[in-house]
Motif scaffolding. Sequence first.
Motif, PDB file in Angstrom:
ATOM      1  N   GLY A   1       0.840  -1.176   0.000  1.00 53.97           N
ATOM      2  CA  GLY A   1       0.000   0.000   0.000  1.00 53.97           C
ATOM      3  C   GLY A   1       0.884   1.239   0.000  1.00 53.97           C
ATOM      4  N   TRP A   2       0.338   2.373  -0.406  1.00 55.92           N
ATOM      5  CA  TRP A   2       1.119   3.603  -0.316  1.00 55.92           C
ATOM      6  C   TRP A   2       0.247   4.830  -0.182  1.00 55.92           C
ATOM      7  N   VAL A   3       0.785   5.800   0.527  1.00 54.02           N
ATOM      8  CA  VAL A   3       0.150   7.087   0.733  1.00 54.02           C
ATOM      9  C   VAL A   3       1.134   8.136   0.232  1.00 54.02           C
ATOM     10  N   ASP A   4       0.632   9.080  -0.549  1.00 54.59           N
ATOM     11  CA  ASP A   4       1.478  10.125  -1.124  1.00 54.59           C
ATOM     12  C   ASP A   4       1.288  11.427  -0.345  1.00 54.59           C
ATOM     13  N   ALA A   5       2.331  11.887   0.315  1.00 53.01           N
ATOM     14  CA  ALA A   5       2.256  13.123   1.105  1.00 53.01           C
ATOM     15  C   ALA A   5       1.904  14.325   0.229  1.00 53.01           C
ATOM     16  N   ASP A   6       2.326  14.324  -1.042  1.00 55.50           N
ATOM     17  CA  ASP A   6       1.971  15.431  -1.937  1.00 55.50           C
ATOM     18  C   ASP A   6       0.462  15.478  -2.186  1.00 55.50           C
ATOM     19  N   HIS A   7      -0.161  14.296  -2.350  1.00 52.06           N
ATOM     20  CA  HIS A   7      -1.620  14.254  -2.559  1.00 52.06           C
ATOM     21  C   HIS A   7      -2.332  14.774  -1.314  1.00 52.06           C
ATOM     22  N   VAL A   8      -1.861  14.347  -0.149  1.00 53.90           N
ATOM     23  CA  VAL A   8      -2.460  14.812   1.106  1.00 53.90           C
ATOM     24  C   VAL A   8      -2.255  16.326   1.241  1.00 53.90           C
ATOM     25  N   ALA A   9      -1.075  16.814   0.846  1.00 49.47           N
ATOM     26  CA  ALA A   9      -0.807  18.257   0.905  1.00 49.47           C
ATOM     27  C   ALA A   9      -1.788  19.031   0.024  1.00 49.47           C
ATOM     28  N   ARG A  10      -2.185  18.459  -1.104  1.00 52.57           N
ATOM     29  CA  ARG A  10      -3.173  19.118  -1.969  1.00 52.57           C
ATOM     30  C   ARG A  10      -4.574  19.043  -1.349  1.00 52.57           C
ATOM     31  N   GLU A  11      -4.889  17.912  -0.700  1.00 54.42           N
ATOM     32  CA  GLU A  11      -6.204  17.747  -0.066  1.00 54.42           C
ATOM     33  C   GLU A  11      -6.452  18.801   1.000  1.00 54.42           C
ATOM     34  N   ILE A  12      -5.433  19.081   1.819  1.00 49.55           N
ATOM     35  CA  ILE A  12      -5.666  19.961   2.971  1.00 49.55           C
ATOM     36  C   ILE A  12      -5.791  21.437   2.598  1.00 49.55           C
ATOM     37  N   VAL A  13      -5.569  21.771   1.321  1.00 49.41           N
ATOM     38  CA  VAL A  13      -5.752  23.161   0.882  1.00 49.41           C
ATOM     39  C   VAL A  13      -6.885  23.289  -0.130  1.00 49.41           C
ATOM     40  N   GLN A  14      -7.797  22.330  -0.120  1.00 53.16           N
ATOM     41  CA  GLN A  14      -8.986  22.411  -0.970  1.00 53.16           C
ATOM     42  C   GLN A  14      -9.963  23.427  -0.379  1.00 53.16           C
TER      43      GLN A  14
END
Length: 196
Positions: A26-39
Amino acid sequence: MIIGLTGGIGSGKSTVASTFEALGAGWVDADHVAREIVQPGEPALALIIDYFGENIAKPDGTLDRAALRERVFSDSAQRLWLESVTHPRIRERLTDQLAALSRRAPYVLLVSPLLFESGQDALVERTLVVDVPTELQLSRTLARDGVSEEQVHAILAAQLPREQRLAKADDVVDNSGDQAHMRRQVERLDSFYRTL
């Protein structure tokens, strides 16, 4: 088990992570999460707009990431302020997502370009660096992102130098060759990680 996967911009972190995923990780991308938190609707976006002004948002209310990047990579104080707002929120979401994935996969990758710089390496048991020469980072990023060479150099300057990143690595994937070369390294590491 959580493996922190990092590398400089343009090193191929997502490609390597996808190769691990094909093998069952499995993997989680910190860049994707970084984009989520500024929606739109997220508290971090409101704070960023308050700090930088309305012109940091596009007419549709979303963050103008290019404008923000230009501001923070030319002013380290602004970059540090932004990180103080975003990094704790990113860390919280990453922790939740990693925990959920850990229940379903033999091991999980935390993919983060700033793994060491942000302190996210405290969330992992091992670190894996995807490595390529700086010239290759530059050419890949220019071809992929449509940014100026000056911006790429500013991003590189904000990341840990290659030698320091390699010194902190438990494992390394050399991603300067072809896909088959990279895949063989990932398969070997996958077998190793399953024994830990």
